[in-house]
Scaffold this active site. Sequence first.
Site, PDB file in Angstrom:
ATOM      1  N   SER A 297       5.307 -14.972   2.720  1.00  0.00           N
ATOM      2  CA  SER A 297       3.849 -15.023   2.737  1.00  0.00           C
ATOM      3  C   SER A 297       3.347 -15.912   1.611  1.00  0.00           C
ATOM      4  CB  SER A 297       3.321 -13.599   2.532  1.00  0.00           C
ATOM      5  OG  SER A 297       1.956 -13.634   2.212  1.00  0.00           O
TER       6      SER A 297
ATOM      7  N   TYR B  39       3.402  -4.846  -1.969  1.00  0.00           N
ATOM      8  CA  TYR B  39       3.747  -5.586  -0.747  1.00  0.00           C
ATOM      9  C   TYR B  39       4.145  -7.024  -1.101  1.00  0.00           C
ATOM     10  CZ  TYR B  39       3.041  -8.601   3.270  1.00  0.00           C
ATOM     11  OH  TYR B  39       3.216  -9.581   4.220  1.00  0.00           O
TER      12      TYR B  39
ATOM     13  N   LYS C  30       7.923  -9.350  -0.844  1.00  0.00           N
ATOM     14  CA  LYS C  30       8.161 -10.690  -0.290  1.00  0.00           C
ATOM     15  C   LYS C  30       8.785 -11.594  -1.350  1.00  0.00           C
ATOM     16  CE  LYS C  30       6.623  -9.795   3.738  1.00  0.00           C
ATOM     17  NZ  LYS C  30       7.606  -9.596   4.794  1.00  0.00           N
TER      18      LYS C  30
HETATM   19  P1  NAD Z   1       3.458  -5.938  12.391  1.00  0.00           P
HETATM   20  O1  NAD Z   1       3.286  -4.673  11.630  1.00  0.00           O
HETATM   21  O2  NAD Z   1       2.677  -6.123  13.628  1.00  0.00           O
HETATM   22  O3  NAD Z   1       4.998  -6.184  12.706  1.00  0.00           O
HETATM   23  C1  NAD Z   1       6.028  -5.637  11.916  1.00  0.00           C
HETATM   24  C2  NAD Z   1       6.929  -4.868  12.852  1.00  0.00           C
HETATM   25  O4  NAD Z   1       8.033  -4.332  12.126  1.00  0.00           O
HETATM   26  C3  NAD Z   1       6.213  -3.690  13.517  1.00  0.00           C
HETATM   27  O5  NAD Z   1       6.416  -3.802  14.915  1.00  0.00           O
HETATM   28  C4  NAD Z   1       6.900  -2.443  12.963  1.00  0.00           C
HETATM   29  O6  NAD Z   1       6.961  -1.402  13.895  1.00  0.00           O
HETATM   30  C5  NAD Z   1       8.263  -3.007  12.578  1.00  0.00           C
HETATM   31  N1  NAD Z   1       8.944  -2.335  11.463  1.00  0.00           N
HETATM   32  C6  NAD Z   1       8.445  -2.017  10.242  1.00  0.00           C
HETATM   33  N2  NAD Z   1       9.408  -1.454   9.495  1.00  0.00           N
HETATM   34  C7  NAD Z   1      10.533  -1.413  10.243  1.00  0.00           C
HETATM   35  C8  NAD Z   1      11.849  -0.940  10.027  1.00  0.00           C
HETATM   36  N3  NAD Z   1      12.193  -0.363   8.887  1.00  0.00           N
HETATM   37  N4  NAD Z   1      12.753  -1.062  11.023  1.00  0.00           N
HETATM   38  C9  NAD Z   1      12.394  -1.617  12.212  1.00  0.00           C
HETATM   39  N5  NAD Z   1      11.167  -2.066  12.483  1.00  0.00           N
HETATM   40  C10 NAD Z   1      10.249  -1.971  11.501  1.00  0.00           C
HETATM   41  O7  NAD Z   1       3.165  -7.144  11.368  1.00  0.00           O
HETATM   42  P2  NAD Z   1       3.057  -8.702  11.616  1.00  0.00           P
HETATM   43  O8  NAD Z   1       1.697  -9.125  11.237  1.00  0.00           O
HETATM   44  O9  NAD Z   1       3.602  -9.071  12.939  1.00  0.00           O
HETATM   45  O10 NAD Z   1       4.036  -9.211  10.474  1.00  0.00           O
HETATM   46  C11 NAD Z   1       5.396  -9.548  10.701  1.00  0.00           C
HETATM   47  C12 NAD Z   1       6.039  -9.937   9.383  1.00  0.00           C
HETATM   48  O11 NAD Z   1       5.312 -11.044   8.833  1.00  0.00           O
HETATM   49  C13 NAD Z   1       5.997  -8.818   8.338  1.00  0.00           C
HETATM   50  O12 NAD Z   1       7.205  -8.866   7.598  1.00  0.00           O
HETATM   51  C14 NAD Z   1       4.831  -9.215   7.472  1.00  0.00           C
HETATM   52  O13 NAD Z   1       4.950  -8.726   6.162  1.00  0.00           O
HETATM   53  C15 NAD Z   1       4.924 -10.741   7.508  1.00  0.00           C
HETATM   54  N6  NAD Z   1       3.646 -11.405   7.210  1.00  0.00           N
HETATM   55  C16 NAD Z   1       2.532 -11.058   7.928  1.00  0.00           C
HETATM   56  C17 NAD Z   1       1.319 -11.657   7.625  1.00  0.00           C
HETATM   57  C18 NAD Z   1       0.054 -11.257   8.373  1.00  0.00           C
HETATM   58  O14 NAD Z   1      -1.035 -11.524   7.865  1.00  0.00           O
HETATM   59  N7  NAD Z   1       0.132 -10.667   9.554  1.00  0.00           N
HETATM   60  C19 NAD Z   1       1.249 -12.633   6.621  1.00  0.00           C
HETATM   61  C20 NAD Z   1       2.412 -12.974   5.933  1.00  0.00           C
HETATM   62  C21 NAD Z   1       3.614 -12.346   6.242  1.00  0.00           C
END
Ligand code: NAD
Length: 338
Positions: A124, A149, A153
């Site tokens: 991120s 959080y 990362k």
């Molecule tokens: P999201 O919560 O929709 O997707 C994350 C998924 O991981 C979920 O489906 C959840 O059920 C699953 N999960 C969580 N912990 C788990 C575990 N221990 N075992 C198995 N599954 C697990 O979030 P997103 O927005 O799709 O984000 C995806 C990734 O991108 C994340 O790592 C997030 O930190 C990163 N990210 C997101 C953003 C944003 O703004 N959406 C920005 C930067 C980075």
Amino acid sequence: MAILVTGGAGFIGSHTCVELLNAGFDVVVLDNLSNASEKSLERVKELTGKTVKFYRADILDRDALNNIFDKEDIESVINFAGLKAVGESVRKPWEYYENNIAGTLTLVDVMRQHNCKNIIFSSSATVYGDPVEIPITEKCPKGVCTNPYGWTKSMLEQILTDIQKADNEWNVVLLRYFNPIGAHPSGKMGENPNGIPNNLMPYITQVAVGKLDHLTIFGDDYDTPDGTGVRDYIHVVDLAKGHVKALSKLKPGTGLSIYNLGTGVGYSVLDIVKNFEKANDIKIKYEIGPRRAGDVAACYSDATKAKEELGWEAEFGILEMCRDSWNWQKNNPNGYDD
Ligand code: NAD
Ligand code: UDP
């Protein structure tokens, strides 16, 4: 050979599954459904005419991971699985470090025991902290994160970098996302936040749909053109396509690669409100409130490296992002529960 997508039922993961299947890859999804619905994967099937193999499992569960790697022929992993709510991470730091860091360490250990040493990691722009230069290139030093959080990362980037340095059979891609918004243009897949959203776009769409009364803009006294915070919003479909392109960096001998995934354009909170209103012909009620702790004034990318080295650049503009966010929300006011 298949790509294992952890967290593949989530927001970015499900959109990436669509793009991987469309590009001809076989896809295995692992998700514990802690923040997702399996229905997202049904929509993936509807949109592509192809199925992913789904395992409801946790990246902390070594036995479950061993079972998947024993059964499936996994060539590379895209690791989306993680907890991502900034405010919650302040209240529950242990849970965030355990889930995100211990989870990824377990995953990586099982991967190396099965001789699968190719990973793309969801990082991120938060790792830049209050950035020392804007637009932010990948050379910009990492900064001080303002919440657990963000530290998960930043720390996982370091851990994966060190693992790759110690064993050059590993190919690691760190993708630093800017602000993903939008939804699949079909209106069949999108973001499904639990409770009151923390992020700007889902908050705006819930005001538009009448679930929330008004948007509070967190501060209008920043050193930005209109005083409100500036961010680099990127359409989730563009972001998903960036992952498909990044797979090209998981070839033997590539080592460590780091890319910003953003558009390179910064929009203020007021710009987003105005563009949402224009794209969808809806008025958004808002008021100005105090700054939110931990927010920086401006954060947007220099996206040149991904363009030059991956042949990737964002294609959707801000009006399309606003249109698709609303299209998803209005057709699915309760997310996948509709
Ligand atoms: P999201 O919560 O929709 O997707 C994350 C998924 O991981 C979920 O489906 C959840 O059920 C699953 N999960 C969580 N912990 C788990 C575990 N221990 N075992 C198995 N599954 C697990 O979030 P997103 O927005 O799709 O984000 C995806 C990734 O991108 C994340 O790592 C997030 O930190 C990163 N990210 C997101 C953003 C944003 O703004 N959406 C920005 C930067 C980075
Ligand atoms: N923001 C806002 N009101 C909200 C949510 C967010 O004014 O209800 C602002 C926030 O201060 C920031 C921008 O919108 O300037 C994007 O915030 P978001 O939480 O979506 O992403 P961040 O960049 O903080 O991860």
